[in-house]
Design a protein around this motif. Structure first.
Motif, mmCIF file in Angstrom:
data_model
loop_
_atom_site.group_PDB
_atom_site.id
_atom_site.type_symbol
_atom_site.label_atom_id
_atom_site.label_comp_id
_atom_site.label_asym_id
_atom_site.label_seq_id
_atom_site.Cartn_x
_atom_site.Cartn_y
_atom_site.Cartn_z
ATOM 1 N N LYS A 1 0.832 -1.205 0.000
ATOM 2 C CA LYS A 1 0.000 0.000 0.000
ATOM 3 C C LYS A 1 0.864 1.252 0.000
ATOM 4 C CE LYS A 1 -3.955 2.135 2.300
ATOM 5 N NZ LYS A 1 -3.444 3.497 2.131
ATOM 6 N N ARG A 2 1.941 1.224 0.766
ATOM 7 C CA ARG A 2 2.841 2.373 0.795
ATOM 8 C C ARG A 2 3.597 2.520 -0.523
ATOM 9 N NH1 ARG A 2 2.478 6.330 4.247
ATOM 10 N NH2 ARG A 2 4.741 6.623 4.181
ATOM 11 N N TRP A 3 3.871 1.400 -1.166
ATOM 12 C CA TRP A 3 4.615 1.427 -2.427
ATOM 13 C C TRP A 3 3.834 2.180 -3.498
ATOM 14 C CZ3 TRP A 3 9.354 0.162 -4.254
ATOM 15 C CH2 TRP A 3 9.497 0.016 -5.632
ATOM 16 N N ASP A 4 2.539 1.920 -3.582
ATOM 17 C CA ASP A 4 1.710 2.594 -4.587
ATOM 18 C C ASP A 4 0.324 2.809 -3.987
ATOM 19 O OD1 ASP A 4 0.247 3.521 -6.695
ATOM 20 O OD2 ASP A 4 0.795 1.938 -8.101
ATOM 21 N N ASP A 5 0.040 4.038 -3.625
ATOM 22 C CA ASP A 5 -1.272 4.392 -3.093
ATOM 23 C C ASP A 5 -1.923 5.443 -3.981
ATOM 24 O OD1 ASP A 5 -3.341 4.099 -1.263
ATOM 25 O OD2 ASP A 5 -2.646 5.763 -0.018
ATOM 26 N N GLY A 6 -1.575 5.402 -5.279
ATOM 27 C CA GLY A 6 -2.058 6.419 -6.205
ATOM 28 C C GLY A 6 -3.471 6.164 -6.688
ATOM 29 N N GLU A 7 -4.050 7.198 -7.321
ATOM 30 C CA GLU A 7 -5.415 7.128 -7.836
ATOM 31 C C GLU A 7 -5.464 7.695 -9.254
ATOM 32 O OE1 GLU A 7 -7.978 7.544 -3.744
ATOM 33 O OE2 GLU A 7 -7.098 9.360 -4.584
ATOM 34 N N SER A 8 -4.472 7.300 -10.056
ATOM 35 C CA SER A 8 -4.403 7.742 -11.440
ATOM 36 C C SER A 8 -4.142 6.529 -12.323
ATOM 37 C CB SER A 8 -3.283 8.776 -11.614
ATOM 38 O OG SER A 8 -2.018 8.196 -11.346
ATOM 39 N N PHE A 9 -4.086 6.740 -13.628
ATOM 40 C CA PHE A 9 -3.812 5.625 -14.533
ATOM 41 C C PHE A 9 -2.374 5.132 -14.372
ATOM 42 C CE2 PHE A 9 -7.284 7.767 -16.940
ATOM 43 C CZ PHE A 9 -8.185 6.726 -16.887
ATOM 44 N N GLU A 10 -1.449 6.050 -14.120
ATOM 45 C CA GLU A 10 -0.054 5.653 -13.963
ATOM 46 C C GLU A 10 0.192 4.969 -12.622
ATOM 47 O OE1 GLU A 10 -1.104 8.638 -14.807
ATOM 48 O OE2 GLU A 10 -0.515 8.781 -16.921
ATOM 49 N N MET A 11 -0.415 5.478 -11.569
ATOM 50 C CA MET A 11 -0.261 4.935 -10.218
ATOM 51 C C MET A 11 -1.662 4.686 -9.664
ATOM 52 S SD MET A 11 3.111 5.038 -9.653
ATOM 53 C CE MET A 11 3.377 5.127 -7.885
ATOM 54 N N HIS A 12 -2.097 3.440 -9.696
ATOM 55 C CA HIS A 12 -3.477 3.125 -9.328
ATOM 56 C C HIS A 12 -3.548 2.147 -8.161
ATOM 57 C CE1 HIS A 12 -2.807 -0.592 -11.676
ATOM 58 N NE2 HIS A 12 -2.261 0.205 -12.578
ATOM 59 N N GLY A 13 -2.572 2.226 -7.258
ATOM 60 C CA GLY A 13 -2.521 1.295 -6.137
ATOM 61 C C GLY A 13 -3.721 1.375 -5.214
ATOM 62 N N ALA A 14 -4.292 2.572 -5.028
ATOM 63 C CA ALA A 14 -5.450 2.706 -4.134
ATOM 64 C C ALA A 14 -6.639 1.924 -4.670
ATOM 65 C CB ALA A 14 -5.817 4.181 -3.968
ATOM 66 N N TYR A 15 -6.848 1.946 -5.989
ATOM 67 C CA TYR A 15 -7.945 1.187 -6.584
ATOM 68 C C TYR A 15 -7.676 -0.318 -6.477
ATOM 69 C CZ TYR A 15 -9.137 5.738 -8.562
ATOM 70 O OH TYR A 15 -9.457 7.059 -8.713
ATOM 71 N N ASN A 16 -6.416 -0.722 -6.720
ATOM 72 C CA ASN A 16 -6.073 -2.144 -6.603
ATOM 73 C C ASN A 16 -6.329 -2.661 -5.195
ATOM 74 O OD1 ASN A 16 -4.922 -1.487 -9.154
ATOM 75 N ND2 ASN A 16 -3.541 -3.216 -8.965
ATOM 76 N N MET A 17 -5.896 -1.894 -4.199
ATOM 77 C CA MET A 17 -6.065 -2.340 -2.822
ATOM 78 C C MET A 17 -7.543 -2.421 -2.454
ATOM 79 S SD MET A 17 -4.590 -3.446 -0.123
ATOM 80 C CE MET A 17 -2.863 -3.087 -0.492
ATOM 81 N N LEU A 18 -8.340 -1.499 -2.968
ATOM 82 C CA LEU A 18 -9.772 -1.523 -2.677
ATOM 83 C C LEU A 18 -10.413 -2.781 -3.262
ATOM 84 C CD1 LEU A 18 -12.114 0.061 -1.407
ATOM 85 C CD2 LEU A 18 -12.475 1.134 -3.631
ATOM 86 N N VAL A 19 -10.107 -3.088 -4.526
ATOM 87 C CA VAL A 19 -10.650 -4.301 -5.150
ATOM 88 C C VAL A 19 -10.131 -5.541 -4.430
ATOM 89 C CG1 VAL A 19 -10.691 -5.671 -7.271
ATOM 90 C CG2 VAL A 19 -10.923 -3.190 -7.391
ATOM 91 N N PHE A 20 -8.856 -5.519 -4.066
ATOM 92 C CA PHE A 20 -8.252 -6.652 -3.358
ATOM 93 C C PHE A 20 -9.007 -6.947 -2.062
ATOM 94 C CE2 PHE A 20 -5.341 -8.350 -0.207
ATOM 95 C CZ PHE A 20 -4.745 -9.405 -0.884
ATOM 96 N N LEU A 21 -9.269 -5.920 -1.275
ATOM 97 C CA LEU A 21 -9.946 -6.121 0.005
ATOM 98 C C LEU A 21 -11.401 -6.539 -0.192
ATOM 99 C CD1 LEU A 21 -8.512 -3.089 2.018
ATOM 100 C CD2 LEU A 21 -7.841 -5.490 2.184
ATOM 101 N N VAL A 22 -12.057 -5.955 -1.187
ATOM 102 C CA VAL A 22 -13.460 -6.291 -1.434
ATOM 103 C C VAL A 22 -13.618 -7.765 -1.786
ATOM 104 C CG1 VAL A 22 -15.362 -5.929 -3.060
ATOM 105 C CG2 VAL A 22 -14.196 -3.969 -2.061
ATOM 106 N N VAL A 23 -12.634 -8.332 -2.484
ATOM 107 C CA VAL A 23 -12.715 -9.743 -2.872
ATOM 108 C C VAL A 23 -12.098 -10.652 -1.815
ATOM 109 C CG1 VAL A 23 -12.023 -11.444 -4.600
ATOM 110 C CG2 VAL A 23 -12.697 -9.146 -5.315
ATOM 111 N N ALA A 24 -10.908 -10.301 -1.327
ATOM 112 C CA ALA A 24 -10.157 -11.199 -0.451
ATOM 113 C C ALA A 24 -10.813 -11.378 0.915
ATOM 114 C CB ALA A 24 -8.729 -10.679 -0.280
#
Length: 764
Positions: free
Chosen positions: A198-221
């Motif tokens: 999460k600290r590595w990439d917590d972005g909310e853009s097309f180049e850095m979209h870690g915040a969206y990934n983590m949200l989807v990850f938690l919603v499924v996992a």
């Protein structure tokens, strides 16, 4: 009967080696004494204790041969046990049947084997955690929007595999019963890795979209692991028979319910308003009565709405802010990420000491505040004489042009102001140009409209009064997007081009403005469409524009990223501003505009951003207010002479459904589109209604929407209605009103790029 002897001989005594007992004596011994002890040098410190169960008899035991072997038969099996092996069996302590890691008391290296097994299992779990980390990092790859579109599938696969690896690792820790210290270490390690990712990439853009990934990850996992741990717990608590029964019933029940839901939603997928639905099969080819072609076929939690705040005085000093009018701003001042700062800089801050009169008609938004917690957005639309003078000047110029130009068989539609043509006293309301209202909803699929906006859908169905000669509702089941996101699709709708042109092509509202319409726009997102998608300023073609309230905090962040998961125009939570949903302010502004110019032809655009987020649930906050707005059009009589375009540019292009299901991909390319045609238009131009009905099943795109609005703005319609038609309906060609548009045309014919085509003609 032999007497029991001590296991140890007295010191100095001679060891006596017992003879091999005969079968008869051994049987007698077992029968009379359940405790047998041997002593001597051949059996040092070795004791065998055997207890014959009370329900056993000696008929259950038989001896064979002279070697002293004994066959023991119990309820389930018979095992041949040599007497020597019985004598050499290790002592079993009462209640001691467990052998823990590192416990070598059992001899024979059993503890060492157990230790190596545990280490191998820990190694396997560590490998799974490492795979999870690598796959998740691969899912963080980014680039511009084109790169993301082209790699969306691989990003989704990597994210899914990372979830499965972590889930398997957690499950094996529990199933294999890893010793507690190791289990705690592994769990802490996974938590540290998640935090580091999460600290590595917590972005909310097309180049850095870690915040969206983590949200989807938690919603499924999280739900997946809770389900698996529940199953493991049930397995341990239940008997095997009961567990198998429980799992079987759960699986069967889930499959039955899932199948029923899928069949139900599949059955209603093609449903529209008032019984209309998506049709399949063959249709006649235009101009060839003996031939036909097949129609193409389409291949969260509930979020509560905002609660209103009461606006009342507090102990602090009341203030009010005059928000700037942005119509005249150049394009370079309306660039995203700086537009909001320009607005903030030009806000006039005032302290309220006495009643205030704001004389400038261009100021249409005021924020009144009582301290930091209480605020209210005050909107107003003032009827401006300068706007009416412009409309009258256009009408006069058009009249002079008609008088000096020879008509070529087509009559111009009468242009009137205030319901009356200049220079005539007998003009009727039927001669007035119809109003045009465009309700634009970003990222709303046709079926999603019915799922999330049920009340609005019901209201729109009720507004359809075709049978009574009132407004007519026409829904388009094969409306197809021509691009991935708003860029290409909105350009097609407003300029008839999917790519930015050089020189820039002016959008459709310029045509309405120059045709004598009073024009207005409101967007509940801090974005100027023209500056963003054409690179030029076209706000000068709007007489009224409301954008500044939606570019200020707390809705739109002044610093940092305004498009977060939990704040701003793309948030998955309700979008609120001054105690109301942001779209409520947009509807209020549109209502005031309509009341200010109720006797003059107007063109109005309202753009709503609630559909643009990953869960698809924020649309629920729009439902009540949209339904109320549509009912207001009916109550004040606007629907008698207003053509309403309700449309989206594309369906939802984010979230789990879009990324992982064919249904999500199809809905992405099948946005919502309906047109309400007023009775004053249908009575004069019944051909328009026939064309709309004809094309409800046709494959259409934003190009036909643009052509339809272009036709309405131009006035190239027979003056006295269809009875004056002399060109066979060529004036409707290429629009939604075109009765000769081929319903069975292909994506190529409709100018839908092959990479986005999701409506294919089935093979015969």
């Amino acid at each position: 009967m032999e007497h029991q002897r001590s296991s140890f001989s007295p010191a100095g005594s001679r060891s006596v080696t017992p003879r091999s007992p005969s079968p008869e004596s051994f049987t007698s011994t077992l029968h009379n004494n359940s405790n047998i002890s041997f002593s001597g040098d051949d059996y040092p410190s070795l004791t065998t204790r055997r207890t014959t169960p009370a329900h056993k008899t000696m008929k259950d035991y038989e001896s064979y041969g002279d070697d002293g072997s004994v066959a023991r038969r119990d309820d389930s099996t018979s095992v041949l046990l040599p007497a020597e092996s019985q004598d050499s069996s290790p002592t079993l302590s009462s209640g001691s049947g467990k052998n823990y890691v590192g416990d070598n008391s059992g001899g024979g290296g059993g503890g060492a084997l157990r230790t190596s097994t545990v280490l191998l299992r820990i190694l396997a779990i560590v490998i799974l955690i490492s795979l999870f980390s690598w796959l998740y990092l691969e899912a963080l790859a980014g680039g511009d929007i084109e790169w993301v579109k082209n790699h969306l599938s691989s990003l989704g696969v990597h994210l899914t595999l990372s979830i499965l690896c972590l889930t398997l690792a957690l499950s094996l820790i529990v199933i294999w019963q890893i010793p507690r210290p190791f289990a705690i270490s592994l769990a802490v390690g996974m938590a540290v890795i998640l935090y580091a990712l999460k600290r590595w990439d917590d972005g909310e853009s097309f180049e850095m979209h870690g915040a969206y990934n983590m949200l989807v990850f938690l919603v499924v996992a999280v739900p997946l692991n809770l389900l698996i741990q529940s199953i493991i717990c049930c397995h341990r608590k239940m008997s095997p028979t009961r567990f198998r029964r429980f799992i079987s019933m759960s699986v069967i029940g889930t499959m039955v319910l899932t199948t029923m839901f899928l069949l139900y939603f599949h059955s209603i997928w093609g449903n529209g308003a008032n019984g209309a639905r998506l049709l399949y099969g063959q249709v006649p080819v235009i101009g060839a009565s003996e031939h036909s072609r097949l129609l193409c076929e389409w291949d969260g939690y509930n979020i509560p709405i905002c609660t209103g705040k009461s606006f009342k005085s507090s102990g602090g000093s009341p203030t009010y802010d005059l928000l700037p009018d942005t119509k005249s701003w150049p394009a370079e001042e309306k660039i995203i990420h700086t537009y909001n700062k320009k607005i903030f800089e030009r806000v006039e801050h005032k302290t309220y000491t006495e009643p205030v009169i704001v004389n400038s008609p261009s100021i249409e938004a005021i924020v009144a505040s009582c301290g930091a917690e209480e605020s209210k957005l005050l909107l107003r639309v003032v009827r401006q004489e300068s706007v009416l003078e412009r409309v009258e000047a256009v009408a006069k110029a058009q009249m002079e042009t008609r008088q000096s130009t020879e008509m070529d068989g087509r009559q111009k539609m009468v242009d009137t102001t205030h319901g009356q043509e200049p220079g005539q006293d007998d003009a009727t309301p039927q001669n007035r140009k119809p109003n045009v209202l465009v309700l634009f909803m970003d990222a709303v699929a046709r079926r999603q409209f019915y799922r999330k906006l049920a009340k609005s859908a019901s209201t729109i169905e009720r507004l359809d009064q075709t049978a009574k000669g009132g407004p007519q509702l026409h829904e388009f089941f094969r409306y197809h997007s021509v691009g991935f996101n708003t860029d290409d699709n909105s350009r097609a709708i407003y300029t008839n081009h999917t790519k930015e042109q050089d020189p820039a092509v002016m959008p459709i509202w310029k045509d309405f403005h120059e045709a004598g319409y009073i024009t207005s726009r409101v967007e509940d997102n801090c974005e100027d469409w023209s500056a963003q998608y054409t690179g030029v300023a076209t706000s000068k073609y709007f007489d009224h524009e409301l954008q500044s309230p939606f570019c200020l905090p707390p809705y739109y962040a002044l610093e940092g990223n305004p498009f977060g998961n939990f704040n701003g125009p793309y948030s998955i939570t309700p979008r609120c501003q001054h105690g109301e949903n942001v779209h409520w302010h947009a509807f209020e502004y549109m209502n005031q505009f309509r009341r200010a110019y109720k006797d003059t032809p107007w063109f109005q655009m309202g753009s709503l951003i609630e559909g643009h987020e990953g869960t698809g649930e924020v649309l629920l906050t729009l439902d009540d207010d949209l339904a109320e707005f549509m009912e207001g059009l009916e109550k004040d009589g606007s629907l008698e002479n207003t053509i309403v375009f309700m449309l989206a540019d594309h369906g939802l292009h984010m979230g789990i459904n879009f990324m992982f299901t064919p249904n999500g991909r199809s809905e992405h390319m099948n946005p919502y589109l309906s047109v309400i045609l007023p009775p004053l238009v249908t009575k004069k131009y019944p051909s328009l209604a026939r064309g709309l009905k004809h094309n409800q099943q046709s494959l259409i795109t934003g190009h036909e929407i643009y052509s339809s609005m272009k036709l309405l703005a131009s006035g190239d319609m027979p003056e006295n209605g269809d009875e004056d038609e002399v060109d066979g309906g060529a004036w409707r060609r290429g629009t939604l009103f075109d009765e000769e548009l081929n319903p069975a045309r292909t994506c190529e014919e409709a100018m839908v790029p092959d990479e986005y085509c999701h409506c294919h003609t089935p093979s015969s």
